[in-house]
Design a protein around this motif. Structure first.
Motif, PDB file in Angstrom:
ATOM      1  N   LEU A   1       0.825  -1.223   0.000  1.00  0.00           N
ATOM      2  CA  LEU A   1       0.000   0.000   0.000  1.00  0.00           C
ATOM      3  C   LEU A   1       0.857   1.270   0.000  1.00  0.00           C
ATOM      4  O   LEU A   1       1.964   1.276   0.529  1.00  0.00           O
ATOM      5  N   TYR A   2       0.310   2.331  -0.541  1.00  0.00           N
ATOM      6  CA  TYR A   2       0.877   3.696  -0.491  1.00  0.00           C
ATOM      7  C   TYR A   2       2.200   3.866  -1.224  1.00  0.00           C
ATOM      8  O   TYR A   2       2.819   4.915  -1.138  1.00  0.00           O
ATOM      9  N   GLU A   3       2.661   2.828  -1.963  1.00  0.00           N
ATOM     10  CA  GLU A   3       3.972   2.955  -2.606  1.00  0.00           C
ATOM     11  C   GLU A   3       3.964   3.971  -3.749  1.00  0.00           C
ATOM     12  O   GLU A   3       5.000   4.512  -4.092  1.00  0.00           O
ATOM     13  N   ASP A   4       2.786   4.230  -4.312  1.00  0.00           N
ATOM     14  CA  ASP A   4       2.720   5.214  -5.403  1.00  0.00           C
ATOM     15  C   ASP A   4       2.492   6.625  -4.883  1.00  0.00           C
ATOM     16  O   ASP A   4       2.461   7.578  -5.651  1.00  0.00           O
ATOM     17  N   GLN A   5       2.276   6.740  -3.579  1.00  0.00           N
ATOM     18  CA  GLN A   5       1.903   8.047  -3.033  1.00  0.00           C
ATOM     19  C   GLN A   5       3.137   8.835  -2.591  1.00  0.00           C
ATOM     20  O   GLN A   5       4.003   8.317  -1.891  1.00  0.00           O
ATOM     21  N   GLU A   6       3.210  10.103  -3.043  1.00  0.00           N
ATOM     22  CA  GLU A   6       4.255  11.021  -2.557  1.00  0.00           C
ATOM     23  C   GLU A   6       3.604  11.904  -1.513  1.00  0.00           C
ATOM     24  O   GLU A   6       2.625  12.601  -1.793  1.00  0.00           O
ATOM     25  N   PHE A   7       4.114  11.898  -0.309  1.00  0.00           N
ATOM     26  CA  PHE A   7       3.522  12.697   0.763  1.00  0.00           C
ATOM     27  C   PHE A   7       4.178  14.080   0.769  1.00  0.00           C
ATOM     28  O   PHE A   7       5.404  14.175   0.798  1.00  0.00           O
ATOM     29  N   PRO A   8       3.391  15.144   0.736  1.00  0.00           N
ATOM     30  CA  PRO A   8       3.983  16.484   0.740  1.00  0.00           C
ATOM     31  C   PRO A   8       4.646  16.787   2.086  1.00  0.00           C
ATOM     32  O   PRO A   8       4.100  16.464   3.139  1.00  0.00           O
ATOM     33  N   LEU A   9       5.826  17.407   2.025  1.00  0.00           N
ATOM     34  CA  LEU A   9       6.526  17.773   3.265  1.00  0.00           C
ATOM     35  C   LEU A   9       5.745  18.866   4.000  1.00  0.00           C
ATOM     36  O   LEU A   9       5.245  19.794   3.359  1.00  0.00           O
ATOM     37  N   PRO A  10       5.662  18.780   5.325  1.00  0.00           N
ATOM     38  CA  PRO A  10       5.074  19.907   6.067  1.00  0.00           C
ATOM     39  C   PRO A  10       5.907  21.175   5.816  1.00  0.00           C
ATOM     40  O   PRO A  10       7.114  21.089   5.592  1.00  0.00           O
ATOM     41  N   GLU A  11       5.229  22.319   5.861  1.00  0.00           N
ATOM     42  CA  GLU A  11       5.896  23.594   5.555  1.00  0.00           C
ATOM     43  C   GLU A  11       7.143  23.837   6.397  1.00  0.00           C
ATOM     44  O   GLU A  11       8.103  24.449   5.947  1.00  0.00           O
ATOM     45  N   ASN A  12       7.103  23.403   7.649  1.00  0.00           N
ATOM     46  CA  ASN A  12       8.247  23.677   8.538  1.00  0.00           C
ATOM     47  C   ASN A  12       9.167  22.453   8.695  1.00  0.00           C
ATOM     48  O   ASN A  12       9.817  22.284   9.711  1.00  0.00           O
ATOM     49  N   PHE A  13       9.205  21.602   7.664  1.00  0.00           N
ATOM     50  CA  PHE A  13      10.067  20.415   7.726  1.00  0.00           C
ATOM     51  C   PHE A  13      11.542  20.813   7.891  1.00  0.00           C
ATOM     52  O   PHE A  13      12.278  20.218   8.672  1.00  0.00           O
ATOM     53  N   PHE A  14      11.965  21.855   7.146  1.00  0.00           N
ATOM     54  CA  PHE A  14      13.367  22.295   7.244  1.00  0.00           C
ATOM     55  C   PHE A  14      13.484  23.438   8.264  1.00  0.00           C
ATOM     56  O   PHE A  14      14.007  24.509   7.976  1.00  0.00           O
ATOM     57  N   ASP A  15      12.994  23.198   9.460  1.00  0.00           N
ATOM     58  CA  ASP A  15      13.024  24.175  10.551  1.00  0.00           C
ATOM     59  C   ASP A  15      14.476  24.457  10.956  1.00  0.00           C
ATOM     60  O   ASP A  15      15.300  23.537  11.021  1.00  0.00           O
ATOM     61  N   ASP A  16      14.792  25.746  11.234  1.00  0.00           N
ATOM     62  CA  ASP A  16      16.156  26.063  11.711  1.00  0.00           C
ATOM     63  C   ASP A  16      16.192  26.235  13.240  1.00  0.00           C
ATOM     64  O   ASP A  16      17.250  26.518  13.802  1.00  0.00           O
ATOM     65  N   TYR A  17      15.061  26.094  13.917  1.00  0.00           N
ATOM     66  CA  TYR A  17      14.958  26.113  15.384  1.00  0.00           C
ATOM     67  C   TYR A  17      15.419  27.431  16.013  1.00  0.00           C
ATOM     68  O   TYR A  17      15.780  27.473  17.186  1.00  0.00           O
ATOM     69  N   GLU A  18      15.406  28.495  15.235  1.00  0.00           N
ATOM     70  CA  GLU A  18      15.859  29.780  15.758  1.00  0.00           C
ATOM     71  C   GLU A  18      15.003  30.233  16.939  1.00  0.00           C
ATOM     72  O   GLU A  18      13.765  30.193  16.875  1.00  0.00           O
ATOM     73  N   GLY A  19      15.657  30.621  18.031  1.00  0.00           N
ATOM     74  CA  GLY A  19      14.950  31.098  19.216  1.00  0.00           C
ATOM     75  C   GLY A  19      14.364  29.982  20.062  1.00  0.00           C
ATOM     76  O   GLY A  19      13.633  30.245  21.009  1.00  0.00           O
ATOM     77  N   ARG A  20      14.712  28.727  19.712  1.00  0.00           N
ATOM     78  CA  ARG A  20      14.161  27.570  20.435  1.00  0.00           C
ATOM     79  C   ARG A  20      15.269  26.537  20.682  1.00  0.00           C
ATOM     80  O   ARG A  20      15.338  25.509  19.994  1.00  0.00           O
ATOM     81  N   PRO A  21      16.155  26.826  21.653  1.00  0.00           N
ATOM     82  CA  PRO A  21      17.322  25.956  21.862  1.00  0.00           C
ATOM     83  C   PRO A  21      16.982  24.513  22.261  1.00  0.00           C
ATOM     84  O   PRO A  21      17.707  23.596  21.883  1.00  0.00           O
ATOM     85  N   ALA A  22      15.872  24.310  22.985  1.00  0.00           N
ATOM     86  CA  ALA A  22      15.513  22.929  23.360  1.00  0.00           C
ATOM     87  C   ALA A  22      15.085  22.142  22.128  1.00  0.00           C
ATOM     88  O   ALA A  22      15.376  20.947  22.008  1.00  0.00           O
ATOM     89  N   ALA A  23      14.402  22.810  21.215  1.00  0.00           N
ATOM     90  CA  ALA A  23      13.996  22.149  19.965  1.00  0.00           C
ATOM     91  C   ALA A  23      15.232  21.789  19.146  1.00  0.00           C
ATOM     92  O   ALA A  23      15.311  20.712  18.548  1.00  0.00           O
ATOM     93  N   GLU A  24      16.204  22.691  19.138  1.00  0.00           N
ATOM     94  CA  GLU A  24      17.431  22.441  18.385  1.00  0.00           C
ATOM     95  C   GLU A  24      18.221  21.273  18.979  1.00  0.00           C
ATOM     96  O   GLU A  24      18.839  20.486  18.252  1.00  0.00           O
ATOM     97  N   ALA A  25      18.179  21.136  20.310  1.00  0.00           N
ATOM     98  CA  ALA A  25      18.963  20.098  20.991  1.00  0.00           C
ATOM     99  C   ALA A  25      18.334  18.706  20.869  1.00  0.00           C
ATOM    100  O   ALA A  25      19.006  17.689  21.085  1.00  0.00           O
ATOM    101  N   ALA A  26      17.071  18.636  20.541  1.00  0.00           N
ATOM    102  CA  ALA A  26      16.376  17.339  20.496  1.00  0.00           C
ATOM    103  C   ALA A  26      16.940  16.465  19.380  1.00  0.00           C
ATOM    104  O   ALA A  26      17.334  16.961  18.319  1.00  0.00           O
ATOM    105  N   GLU A  27      16.982  15.160  19.637  1.00  0.00           N
ATOM    106  CA  GLU A  27      17.519  14.208  18.660  1.00  0.00           C
ATOM    107  C   GLU A  27      16.382  13.375  18.089  1.00  0.00           C
ATOM    108  O   GLU A  27      16.247  12.196  18.398  1.00  0.00           O
ATOM    109  N   MET A  28      15.549  14.008  17.305  1.00  0.00           N
ATOM    110  CA  MET A  28      14.406  13.302  16.721  1.00  0.00           C
ATOM    111  C   MET A  28      14.113  13.806  15.310  1.00  0.00           C
ATOM    112  O   MET A  28      12.976  13.854  14.886  1.00  0.00           O
TER     113      MET A  28
END
Ligand code: CA
Length: 524
Positions: free
Chosen positions: A217-244
């Motif tokens: 299933l779903y092998e033909d489907q391309e899922f659109p990236l969320p708008e903030n997929f390439f987040d730079d985490y500016e102003g959010r050091p805990a978000a930047e430090a997360a390993e996920m």
């Protein structure tokens, strides 16, 4: 019989009350009039991957049946976005600071605590829990239980029985849990008693291993990236430090199944343990599907953003395939209830132990107080007599589930529970004094994914978060102007008034819930 005692009379219909007083024993009057509760909870399933909440990615027709026939909560949140702690909050109706199950790594659930299943059982409900438990101690307060050890296995899983024995069963876990739940309703329960059945799935937990029949299933489907997929985490050091991060932290072998004999990865042994449980046919179907994809992947040698997007799509596909089994099995439970004329007298609840990131901020996993993981899906099909329909927009939290079920059963909600009954909302009411803010506290750090400790308050428009322990950072979000939480406006001119109000509310909630550890880290 518990439901003929005088304090139960308010829940008897006129006809039944009369019958019980006259000793009539026809079939009609033996029907329990207190509603049954079928509580289906999955793990790491998120509203973005439910078509009744979000139509971008997948179709979940059976989950949508619950929402279409009942209600959908749009503002439903957890108190601590992690498996064990969330489950402890639900069972006790209390925040983590009171139930003392703070994290998955150091805690054992204290089973001597007051829980809603214990109180329902005492009030004459037959109680059962099947599937994932994840509280280290064994279930307490159930007539019947059968759970998987720890996180459980998707394929040919082991179950712990009430006898203390562990048995291994052939098959796919989502199907097996549902088989057991239907078997309990059909053969094991006493039909003269109302029941509360907890169906707890391992799905949609990492590493998203679909049933072999759904691999294509779903092998033909391309899922659109969320708008903030390439987040730079500016102003959010805990978000930047997360390993996920999907691009950096997702394991090619364990998470994405790109296994080859000569390739290594940090989590390859975990992957080998999982696929090692498969029988010959399962393993053959699995390898026949993933091997050509792995060969093509290593040959193409993708880099940078192209690699990130490829990883995102494989993640989305595996998650969606695994979800297909879940949706089908929820359908089986609904069909059973319908075929046995139980729907009119049953509250069916579908929720998850918390939400999940599907590429937002570039992430998978949960833990943060940000929307995608503090939010949890919550839909209900209501028993007769409860008139609400469509969306319920009030702020609700998973500590409210226990009080709601107790209230539904006519059991007084103990004062020590922090949650409140949702029954007024299910009756279609909109109480003016309904809560305006929710409290949250996450503790598991340092640990997997390295999300720093934090607590905070979420109002209807604004959210204030304090990251503490080895950091001291405040974040403020305007969810109306910035729903994806990209702009931390804490300390910016013009936010003084709202910050002061949220700070006051945060302290008030910490005092109300007696979170003394958090209070000790608050400014004067
Ligand atoms: Ca979870």
């Amino acid at each position: 019989m518990a439901f003929t005692t005088s304090h139960m009379l308010p829940w008897l219909t006129g006809a039944t009350a009369l019958a019980s007083l006259t000793g009539c024993t026809t079939k009609q009057v033996q029907q329990p009039v207190r509603p049954n509760i079928v509580y289906i909870m999955t793990d790491d399933h998120t509203a973005q991957m439910m078509s009744c909440y979000d139509r971008r990615y997948v179709s979940t027709p059976n989950l949508d049946r619950i929402a279409a026939d009942g209600v959908r909560f749009t503002q439903s949140f957890v108190a601590n976005s992690l498996s064990g702690p969330s489950r402890a909050c639900i069972l006790t109706g209390k925040h983590s600071c009171a139930n003392r199950f703070f994290d998955n790594t150091t805690c054992v659930f204290d089973t001597t605590q007051l829980t809603y299943p214990k109180l329902l059982r005492k009030a004459g409900y037959q109680t059962a829990a099947i599937g994932k438990w994840h509280l280290e101690s064994l279930p307490s307060g159930f007539d019947f239980w059968k759970i998987v050890p720890g996180q459980g296995d998707y394929y040919n899983p082991s179950f712990i029985l009430q006898t203390g024995d562990t048995v291994r069963q052939e098959g796919y876990l989502t199907n097996l849990i549902t088989d057991e739940a239907i078997d309990w309703m059909e053969h094991r329960r006493n039909p003269d008693q109302p029941f509360c059945l907890l169906i707890h799935h391992k799905a949609q937990h990492r590493n998203w291993m679909a049933d072999t029949c759904h691999l294509a299933l779903y092998e033909d489907q391309e899922f659109p990236l969320p708008e903030n997929f390439f987040d730079d985490y500016e102003g959010r050091p805990a978000a930047e430090a997360a390993e996920m991060r999907i691009a950096r932290d997702m394991d090619l072998i364990y998470d994405l199944k790109m296994y080859q004999e000569n390739r290594q990865s940090r989590l390859r042994p975990n992957y080998e343990a999982f696929v090692g449980r498969m029988n010959k046919e399962q393993r053959a179907a699995w390898d026949a599907f993933y091997r050509p994809i792995a060969e093509e992947f290593y040959r193409s040698n993708l880099q940078g953003k192209e690699l990130a997007q490829w990883k995102f799509n494989r993640y989305m596909r595996d998650y969606a395939k695994t979800l297909r089994s879940l949706d089908e099995n929820v359908g089986r439970v609904l069909d059973y209830l319908e075929e046995h004329n139980l729907l009119d007298n049953t509250l069916v609840v579908y929720t998850s132990d918390q939400g999940f990131y599907m590429g937002e901020h570039g992430w998978f996993d949960k833990r943060f107080m940000y929307e995608e993981s503090m939010h949890t899906p919550l839909i209900m099909r209501l028993p007769k007599g409860y008139e609400a329909k469509g969306d319920i927009n009030e702020l609700v939290q998973n500590i409210d589930f226990g009080p709601t079920f107790l209230d539904l059963a006519g059991v007084q909600v103990p004062e020590e529970m922090h949650g409140v009954s949702l029954l007024p909302l299910l009756r279609g009411e909109h109480p003016k004094d309904w809560r305006k803010a929710l409290y949250y506290h996450f503790y598991e750090y340092p640990a997997e994914h390295m999300v720093k400790r934090h607590y905070g308050v979420r109002g209807q428009r604004y959210k204030l978060i304090h990251f503490y322990n080895d950091i001291d950072v405040w974040e403020l979000y305007d969810l109306q102007e910035d729903p994806t939480e990209m702009h931390n406006i804490y300390g910016q001119p013009g936010t003084e008034e709202i910050t002061a109000a949220l700070m006051k509310e945060l302290k008030r909630l910490q005092r109300q819930y007696n979170d003394t550890e958090a209070l000790a880290t608050m400014p004067e």
